[in-house]
Design a protein around this motif. Sequence first.
Motif, PDB file in Angstrom:
ATOM      1  N   ASP A  92       0.836  -1.201   0.000  1.00 22.35           N
ATOM      2  CA  ASP A  92       0.000   0.000   0.000  1.00 22.35           C
ATOM      3  C   ASP A  92       0.871   1.252   0.000  1.00 22.35           C
ATOM      4  OD1 ASP A  92      -2.260  -1.557   0.007  1.00 22.35           O
ATOM      5  OD2 ASP A  92      -2.616  -1.356   2.168  1.00 22.35           O
ATOM      6  N   GLU A  93       1.966   1.214   0.750  1.00 28.42           N
ATOM      7  CA  GLU A  93       2.878   2.356   0.767  1.00 28.42           C
ATOM      8  C   GLU A  93       3.562   2.534  -0.578  1.00 28.42           C
ATOM      9  OE1 GLU A  93       5.423   2.900   4.167  1.00 28.42           O
ATOM     10  OE2 GLU A  93       4.165   1.550   5.344  1.00 28.42           O
ATOM     11  N   ILE A  94       3.963   1.427  -1.191  1.00 30.65           N
ATOM     12  CA  ILE A  94       4.619   1.493  -2.498  1.00 30.65           C
ATOM     13  C   ILE A  94       3.643   2.039  -3.543  1.00 30.65           C
ATOM     14  CG2 ILE A  94       5.547   0.099  -4.389  1.00 30.65           C
ATOM     15  CD1 ILE A  94       6.963  -1.598  -2.233  1.00 30.65           C
ATOM     16  N   ARG A  95       2.417   1.569  -3.530  1.00 33.29           N
ATOM     17  CA  ARG A  95       1.410   2.069  -4.470  1.00 33.29           C
ATOM     18  C   ARG A  95       1.144   3.555  -4.219  1.00 33.29           C
ATOM     19  NH1 ARG A  95      -1.357  -2.829  -2.996  1.00 33.29           N
ATOM     20  NH2 ARG A  95      -0.939  -4.403  -4.559  1.00 33.29           N
ATOM     21  N   GLY A  96       1.213   3.969  -2.976  1.00 38.94           N
ATOM     22  CA  GLY A  96       0.953   5.367  -2.633  1.00 38.94           C
ATOM     23  C   GLY A  96       2.006   6.314  -3.166  1.00 38.94           C
ATOM     24  N   LEU A  97       3.168   5.823  -3.511  1.00 45.04           N
ATOM     25  CA  LEU A  97       4.213   6.693  -4.057  1.00 45.04           C
ATOM     26  C   LEU A  97       3.811   7.273  -5.416  1.00 45.04           C
ATOM     27  CD1 LEU A  97       7.432   4.682  -3.183  1.00 45.04           C
ATOM     28  CD2 LEU A  97       6.628   6.784  -2.123  1.00 45.04           C
ATOM     29  N   SER A  98       2.996   6.534  -6.177  1.00 46.56           N
ATOM     30  CA  SER A  98       2.602   7.022  -7.510  1.00 46.56           C
ATOM     31  C   SER A  98       1.219   7.659  -7.505  1.00 46.56           C
ATOM     32  CB  SER A  98       2.630   5.865  -8.503  1.00 46.56           C
ATOM     33  OG  SER A  98       1.724   4.858  -8.113  1.00 46.56           O
ATOM     34  N   THR A  99       0.594   7.764  -6.335  1.00 46.82           N
ATOM     35  CA  THR A  99      -0.726   8.378  -6.229  1.00 46.82           C
ATOM     36  C   THR A  99      -0.565   9.842  -5.856  1.00 46.82           C
ATOM     37  OG1 THR A  99      -1.622   6.280  -5.444  1.00 46.82           O
ATOM     38  CG2 THR A  99      -2.953   8.237  -5.058  1.00 46.82           C
ATOM     39  N   PRO A 100      -1.196  10.746  -6.638  1.00 46.52           N
ATOM     40  CA  PRO A 100      -1.079  12.161  -6.299  1.00 46.52           C
ATOM     41  C   PRO A 100      -1.729  12.450  -4.944  1.00 46.52           C
ATOM     42  CG  PRO A 100      -2.111  11.849  -8.449  1.00 46.52           C
ATOM     43  CD  PRO A 100      -1.959  10.501  -7.836  1.00 46.52           C
ATOM     44  N   ALA A 101      -1.125  13.352  -4.212  1.00 50.81           N
ATOM     45  CA  ALA A 101      -1.642  13.704  -2.884  1.00 50.81           C
ATOM     46  C   ALA A 101      -2.908  14.537  -3.040  1.00 50.81           C
ATOM     47  CB  ALA A 101      -0.596  14.485  -2.112  1.00 50.81           C
TER      48      ALA A 101
END
Length: 103
Positions: A92-101
């Motif tokens: 989930d953290e790794i996927r969150g790196l490519s998700t815009p804030a």
Amino acid sequence: MSPYLMTASALAALSDGDDAATDELAARRRANTTVAQAQLAAVVADPDRLSVNLLTEFRAAWSTGDHDQMSAVMLAAIDLDRSAPGAPRLMDEIRGLSTPAAA
């Protein structure tokens, strides 16, 4: 408990260079412990350390565009997530790196 797994206190004793310089048993323990055994003991003593290291490796691979390393880290993260089902998921953290804030 397996005799091949170390406890946190055993890892601390293994890491004490002063003790190994003065104690024959400690020196023998250090000489007979492989790097893999020490790394496994560190993971058992501090499981979050592996997550942080994997996330750091993923960020480095992502910044250089090393897709092979990114894939290897993701596979290791999946294995870690499966081994600790109650812990926060590293993927989930790794996927969150490519998700815009969200603003």
